[in-house]
Scaffold this motif. Structure first.
Motif, PDB file in Angstrom:
ATOM      1  N   MET A   1       0.816  -1.095   0.109  1.00 33.61           N
ATOM      2  CA  MET A   1       0.178  -0.052   0.199  1.00 33.61           C
ATOM      3  C   MET A   1       0.859   1.309   0.014  1.00 33.61           C
ATOM      4  N   LEU A   2       0.450   2.438  -0.908  1.00 36.95           N
ATOM      5  CA  LEU A   2       1.166   3.366  -0.705  1.00 36.95           C
ATOM      6  C   LEU A   2      -0.042   4.535  -0.830  1.00 36.95           C
ATOM      7  N   LEU A   3      -0.005   5.327   0.288  1.00 36.80           N
ATOM      8  CA  LEU A   3      -1.056   6.379   0.571  1.00 36.80           C
ATOM      9  C   LEU A   3      -0.319   7.669   0.433  1.00 36.80           C
ATOM     10  N   LEU A   4      -0.882   8.629  -0.622  1.00 35.47           N
ATOM     11  CA  LEU A   4      -0.525   9.965  -0.582  1.00 35.47           C
ATOM     12  C   LEU A   4      -1.553  10.771  -0.014  1.00 35.47           C
ATOM     13  N   THR A   5      -1.222  11.773   1.029  1.00 38.13           N
ATOM     14  CA  THR A   5      -2.318  12.735   1.642  1.00 38.13           C
ATOM     15  C   THR A   5      -1.587  14.132   1.364  1.00 38.13           C
ATOM     16  N   TYR A   6      -2.876  14.753   0.753  1.00 39.02           N
ATOM     17  CA  TYR A   6      -2.304  16.341   0.513  1.00 39.02           C
ATOM     18  C   TYR A   6      -2.788  17.091   1.336  1.00 39.02           C
ATOM     19  N   TYR A   7      -2.155  17.984   1.970  1.00 39.65           N
ATOM     20  CA  TYR A   7      -2.137  18.958   2.956  1.00 39.65           C
ATOM     21  C   TYR A   7      -2.456  20.317   2.382  1.00 39.65           C
ATOM     22  N   GLY A   8      -2.265  20.837   1.203  1.00 41.57           N
ATOM     23  CA  GLY A   8      -2.326  21.863   0.602  1.00 41.57           C
ATOM     24  C   GLY A   8      -1.064  22.527   0.486  1.00 41.57           C
ATOM     25  N   HIS A   9      -0.819  23.441  -0.336  1.00 38.96           N
ATOM     26  CA  HIS A   9       0.286  24.244  -0.847  1.00 38.96           C
ATOM     27  C   HIS A   9       1.227  22.993  -1.458  1.00 38.96           C
ATOM     28  N   SER A  10       2.410  22.841  -0.779  1.00 44.23           N
ATOM     29  CA  SER A  10       3.291  21.795  -1.274  1.00 44.23           C
ATOM     30  C   SER A  10       3.522  20.686  -0.255  1.00 44.23           C
ATOM     31  N   ALA A  11       2.555  20.818   0.567  1.00 43.20           N
ATOM     32  CA  ALA A  11       2.728  19.855   1.898  1.00 43.20           C
ATOM     33  C   ALA A  11       2.000  18.280   1.596  1.00 43.20           C
ATOM     34  N   PHE A  12       2.553  17.235   1.924  1.00 35.37           N
ATOM     35  CA  PHE A  12       1.983  15.946   1.392  1.00 35.37           C
ATOM     36  C   PHE A  12       2.845  15.019   2.527  1.00 35.37           C
ATOM     37  N   ALA A  13       2.200  13.775   2.534  1.00 36.56           N
ATOM     38  CA  ALA A  13       2.569  12.620   3.298  1.00 36.56           C
ATOM     39  C   ALA A  13       2.580  11.463   2.329  1.00 36.56           C
ATOM     40  N   LEU A  14       3.667  10.536   2.257  1.00 33.21           N
ATOM     41  CA  LEU A  14       3.618   9.310   1.698  1.00 33.21           C
ATOM     42  C   LEU A  14       3.621   8.310   2.882  1.00 33.21           C
ATOM     43  N   SER A  15       2.709   7.313   2.845  1.00 30.74           N
ATOM     44  CA  SER A  15       2.764   6.287   3.859  1.00 30.74           C
ATOM     45  C   SER A  15       2.562   5.048   3.113  1.00 30.74           C
ATOM     46  N   ASP A  16       3.607   4.039   3.595  1.00 26.83           N
ATOM     47  CA  ASP A  16       3.427   2.500   3.172  1.00 26.83           C
ATOM     48  C   ASP A  16       2.960   1.722   4.056  1.00 26.83           C
ATOM     49  N   GLY A  17       2.385   2.189   5.213  1.00 29.91           N
ATOM     50  CA  GLY A  17       1.539   1.328   6.178  1.00 29.91           C
ATOM     51  C   GLY A  17       2.520   1.279   7.462  1.00 29.91           C
ATOM     52  N   LYS A  18       3.791   1.336   7.119  1.00 28.43           N
ATOM     53  CA  LYS A  18       4.707   1.196   8.103  1.00 28.43           C
ATOM     54  C   LYS A  18       5.369   2.589   8.592  1.00 28.43           C
ATOM     55  N   ASP A  19       6.197   3.054   7.536  1.00 24.71           N
ATOM     56  CA  ASP A  19       6.545   4.416   7.722  1.00 24.71           C
ATOM     57  C   ASP A  19       5.845   5.323   6.991  1.00 24.71           C
ATOM     58  N   LYS A  20       5.842   6.847   7.769  1.00 27.81           N
ATOM     59  CA  LYS A  20       5.096   7.826   6.844  1.00 27.81           C
ATOM     60  C   LYS A  20       6.267   8.972   6.830  1.00 27.81           C
ATOM     61  N   LEU A  21       6.323   9.495   5.560  1.00 26.82           N
ATOM     62  CA  LEU A  21       7.304  10.524   4.967  1.00 26.82           C
ATOM     63  C   LEU A  21       6.297  11.838   4.819  1.00 26.82           C
ATOM     64  N   LEU A  22       6.965  12.807   5.464  1.00 27.41           N
ATOM     65  CA  LEU A  22       6.184  14.171   5.460  1.00 27.41           C
ATOM     66  C   LEU A  22       7.060  15.125   4.648  1.00 27.41           C
ATOM     67  N   PHE A  23       6.333  15.695   3.538  1.00 27.68           N
ATOM     68  CA  PHE A  23       7.314  16.813   2.801  1.00 27.68           C
ATOM     69  C   PHE A  23       6.943  18.312   3.052  1.00 27.68           C
ATOM     70  N   ASP A  24       7.502  19.039   3.001  1.00 28.13           N
ATOM     71  CA  ASP A  24       7.588  20.515   3.225  1.00 28.13           C
ATOM     72  C   ASP A  24       6.236  20.953   4.149  1.00 28.13           C
ATOM     73  N   PRO A  25       6.306  20.554   5.195  1.00 26.46           N
ATOM     74  CA  PRO A  25       5.248  20.554   6.430  1.00 26.46           C
ATOM     75  C   PRO A  25       4.724  22.007   6.671  1.00 26.46           C
ATOM     76  N   PHE A  26       4.373  22.678   5.378  1.00 24.68           N
ATOM     77  CA  PHE A  26       3.699  23.960   6.040  1.00 24.68           C
ATOM     78  C   PHE A  26       2.305  24.062   6.510  1.00 24.68           C
ATOM     79  N   PHE A  27       1.985  24.041   7.871  1.00 24.53           N
ATOM     80  CA  PHE A  27       0.768  23.852   8.251  1.00 24.53           C
ATOM     81  C   PHE A  27       0.365  25.396   8.955  1.00 24.53           C
ATOM     82  N   SER A  28       1.180  25.671  10.008  1.00 26.89           N
ATOM     83  CA  SER A  28       0.938  27.098  10.696  1.00 26.89           C
ATOM     84  C   SER A  28       0.871  28.285   9.589  1.00 26.89           C
TER      85      SER A  28
END
Length: 223
Positions: A1-28
């Motif tokens: 499984m590979l799940l991509l979650t988009y958080y807006g702008h350029s922030a997103f995550a990739l998860s293989d069910g074991k590890d989760k990678l977070l990219f350019d985490p602009f939330f605040s």
């Protein structure tokens, strides 16, 4: 499984069910964010450069979660990360989820001495290219040939990065199976039409464009 979650702008995550990678985490301060930095979890944080809308909440998230920060040495110094893996352009490294190859990006950096970058991540048997903030450049063709990309995340907002037309041309060079536009419509200065991008790409290439709203998740195994 590979799940991509988009958080807006350029922030997103990739998860293989074991590890989760977070990219350019602009939330605040991100007007499009559908979640907050204090609830996001991850094992790794990849930061493309030091501008506030990309470095974002990386230092705070890394301190809270103990995630490994992956970026240039200057980014690690900026994050003051206890756990960090420094890299530079053209280098690759292996991790528990797979590997990361650091690519060039043509863009200012936000930190003196820092080069902006992108990443090709191999995870769950797929190659995912995150271009970061960048202009169009001809070496994208080499990236596509080198890695046979399953997915590319490309900025389309213009003004600070590629616009719709240049990003569509980048797809021709990269030849990914799937494309996700990012870095647009966060503010008026980077207003763009993702539907126009989709039209141009799918007219001239075999790539399929997926337009994600902030908070959307995409199961890449089902593509």
């Amino acid at each position: 499984m590979l799940l991509l979650t988009y958080y807006g702008h350029s922030a997103f995550a990739l998860s293989d069910g074991k590890d989760k990678l977070l990219f350019d985490p602009f939330f605040s301060g991100n007007p499009l964010a559908t979640t907050t930095a204090d609830v996001v979890t991850c094992n790794y944080i990849l930061v493309s450069h030091g501008h506030a809308d990309h470095l974002g909440d990386a230092p705070a998230i890394a301190a809270r979660t103990g995630a490994i920060v992956i970026g240039t040495p200057e980014i690690l110094e900026t994050c003051r990360a206890e756990n960090g893996h420094g890299m530079n352009i053209g280098g690759s490294a292996k991790f528990s989820f797979g590997s990361v190859y650091m690519t060039r990006a043509i863009h200012s950096s936000g930190v003196p001495g820092l080069l902006s970058c992108g990443f090709v991540v191999n995870i769950a048997g797929k190659n995912v290219y995150f271009a970061g903030d960048t202009a169009l450049f001809s070496d994208m063709e080499l990236i596509g040939k080198r890695f046979r990309l399953d997915c590319a995340l490309l900025p389309i907002g213009d003004n600070y990065t590629m616009g719709v037309e240049d990003a569509a041309y980048a797809v021709k060079l990269l030849q990914p199976k799937h494309v996700i536009p990012v870095h647009y419509n966060t503010w008026p200065v980077i207003a763009a039409e993702p539907e126009r991008f989709k039209e141009l790409v799918e007219k001239d290439t075999d790539s399929q464009v997926h337009i994600l709203a902030p908070g959307d998740a995409l199961d890449m195994d089902k593509l």
